[in-house]
Design an enzyme around this catalytic site. Sequence first.
Site, PDB file in Angstrom:
ATOM      1  N   SER A  41      92.691-112.697  32.799  1.00  0.00           N
ATOM      2  CA  SER A  41      92.981-112.300  34.167  1.00  0.00           C
ATOM      3  C   SER A  41      94.079-111.251  34.146  1.00  0.00           C
ATOM      4  O   SER A  41      94.922-111.208  33.240  1.00  0.00           O
ATOM      5  CB  SER A  41      93.451-113.512  34.965  1.00  0.00           C
ATOM      6  N   CYS A  89      89.667-113.102  48.974  1.00  0.00           N
ATOM      7  CA  CYS A  89      89.671-111.692  48.568  1.00  0.00           C
ATOM      8  C   CYS A  89      88.794-110.810  49.438  1.00  0.00           C
ATOM      9  O   CYS A  89      89.148-109.665  49.745  1.00  0.00           O
ATOM     10  CB  CYS A  89      89.234-111.576  47.110  1.00  0.00           C
ATOM     11  N   CYS A 114      94.319-111.133  45.193  1.00  0.00           N
ATOM     12  CA  CYS A 114      95.517-111.685  44.546  1.00  0.00           C
ATOM     13  C   CYS A 114      96.640-110.658  44.482  1.00  0.00           C
ATOM     14  O   CYS A 114      96.425-109.494  44.175  1.00  0.00           O
ATOM     15  CB  CYS A 114      95.161-112.173  43.156  1.00  0.00           C
ATOM     16  N   GLU A 128      87.430-115.078  31.828  1.00  0.00           N
ATOM     17  CA  GLU A 128      88.867-114.877  31.792  1.00  0.00           C
ATOM     18  C   GLU A 128      89.551-116.186  31.387  1.00  0.00           C
ATOM     19  O   GLU A 128      89.039-117.266  31.654  1.00  0.00           O
ATOM     20  CB  GLU A 128      89.397-114.427  33.161  1.00  0.00           C
ATOM     21  N   ASP A 154      87.102-114.974  41.118  1.00  0.00           N
ATOM     22  CA  ASP A 154      87.644-115.350  39.815  1.00  0.00           C
ATOM     23  C   ASP A 154      88.661-116.482  39.938  1.00  0.00           C
ATOM     24  O   ASP A 154      88.708-117.391  39.102  1.00  0.00           O
ATOM     25  CB  ASP A 154      88.324-114.142  39.163  1.00  0.00           C
ATOM     26  N   CYS A 189      87.432-108.545  45.744  1.00  0.00           N
ATOM     27  CA  CYS A 189      87.657-109.347  44.547  1.00  0.00           C
ATOM     28  C   CYS A 189      87.423-108.506  43.289  1.00  0.00           C
ATOM     29  O   CYS A 189      86.819-107.429  43.346  1.00  0.00           O
ATOM     30  CB  CYS A 189      86.744-110.572  44.566  1.00  0.00           C
ATOM     31  N   ASP A 190      87.881-109.034  42.151  1.00  0.00           N
ATOM     32  CA  ASP A 190      87.999-108.247  40.925  1.00  0.00           C
ATOM     33  C   ASP A 190      86.755-107.447  40.550  1.00  0.00           C
ATOM     34  O   ASP A 190      86.846-106.269  40.224  1.00  0.00           O
ATOM     35  CB  ASP A 190      88.336-109.175  39.754  1.00  0.00           C
ATOM     36  N   LYS A 191      85.590-108.073  40.536  1.00  0.00           N
ATOM     37  CA  LYS A 191      84.393-107.386  40.043  1.00  0.00           C
ATOM     38  C   LYS A 191      83.696-106.577  41.128  1.00  0.00           C
ATOM     39  O   LYS A 191      82.866-105.718  40.828  1.00  0.00           O
ATOM     40  CB  LYS A 191      83.410-108.388  39.426  1.00  0.00           C
TER      41      LYS A 191
END
Length: 558
Positions: free
Chosen positions: A473, A52, A197, A447, A84, A125-127
């Site tokens: 997720s 990511c 992702c 998640e 994640d 990435c997500d966070k």
Amino acid sequence: MSDEAKRHSGAITDGPSRAPARAMLKAVGFTDTDLSRPIIGIANTWIEIGPCTYHLRELAEYVKEGVRAAGGTPMEFNTVSISDGITMGSQGMKASLVSREVIADSIELVAVGNMFDGMIALSGCDKTIPGTVMALARVNVPSLMLYGGSIMPGTFQQRDVTIQDMFEAVGAHAAGKMTDIELKDMEDHACPGAGACGGQFTANTMAIAFEMLGISPIGSASVPATHPDKPDVARQCGHLVMDLIRNNTSPRDIMTRNAFENAISAVLTTGGSTNSVLHLLAVAQEAGVDLNIEDFDWISEKTPLLADLKPGGRFVANDLFEAGGNRIVASRLLKAGLLHENERTVTGRTIAEEAKEAKETPGQIVIHGLDDPIKPTGGYVILKGNLAPEGCVLKVAGHQKTHHRGPARVFDCEEDAMEAVLNGGIKPNDVVVIRYEGPKGGPGMREMLAVTGALVGAGLGDSVALMTDGRFSGATHGFMVGHVAPEAVVRGPIAAIVDGDMVVFDVASRRLDVDLSDEEIAARLENWTAPEPSFTQGVMAKYARLVSSASEGAVTRA
């Protein structure tokens, strides 16, 4: 450039008394000319662990080229990131949401300590995406966020696959529907290179949300991570931050209440991740904007679902890019009367002006027209009831189900639920309840993609419901309710459920209930004992002490 442009960094670099500071900076290569210019902090979330953010070290060089060309001096620094996809289903996943706060805190500290005149944050990435924007809102100097872009889809048996397919393959393998060789083949090809992702999972959800919020240049996020246009996007961001400094435009000037409503609309029309509730609530608090969980529901009620994107749909982020990118989404919302048109963006133009520049690829089928919505309302709803007095989030994109009543199968951690799924212990019509996984109880609100993916892979996605005080997720789909609040560890009603209790999900009434009287719930909670904390020292224990409810964004408070 005028002294006004160095309104912050001059306290570090200017005058005889700052000679020691300049000496230190010259030791690492900065010149007198460099130090005479506005100083731009480049907050990078690069790590070598996972795709990511893997490419952000290189992308930062193009950002810095743009800053220098526009008359500024970039100073790059790094912060943490947790993947994640790698930590999912393990105890390591507890660190993910915690990292959002650490990212925001660390960027804020470096920015305050070095008194930057402007900032560009690189996320992937997500966070890292909400964490960087939370920091920009706190520091409130002219700034923007650049998303590193999505991964390209992998190929398995002549079809496109994403990490979502990989998690679902685990369940299929456990159910005997996939061989060892097929599982390994998908593992080797699901993630072909750098980038976040690929579906409308949390990373791409937050990326489009922040474009519509105005803090990222519209169109920048939909360019994939490895696309040849990405370096030019990065250079342009370097130029844009200098324009923001000249115009003295800061994040809180852009991140208004109306801009947050624009962001929520974009999430809902694209079938985005339920994690956006947590993250947009958190960013709003940092920006001083009054936003609450109920706002997501009424906006969903008037926002059509138009994007045929994974996990509920067929396409991935690269398909959206080829169709014309995120501007198409803005254009649809504008035509539907669902955008606050005059909200400013970091490009210096309004969101409506940006939306009108959309160039839609003829014949594209990724984003439906307003006359042909996938659903008339948005991708998720907010439920309340005697199990969730503060609310919870149900994703409705990707399925038509609106009601479920079934017996509870109660698990006090994700691992126990996963074992039951893989061993055939979950039956059609069950309601899988996973508790003590909330912000405080986890801690870190893991998640549940490993569990939800395994349920879908085992063929139970349409017949089983799941509820948790943890979260999902963005790749999760099915009848899954997360963010149940109050959480179990603070004596929320979810702590009172036992195996066999009948749980009712009612989307039309926006209710999540257990067939128990208030008196019975209270009596059970009276005899309830809190579990021992998982951590008694260190960052996880500190987070558990300070974190707020999921219904408030799970932010930490002093």
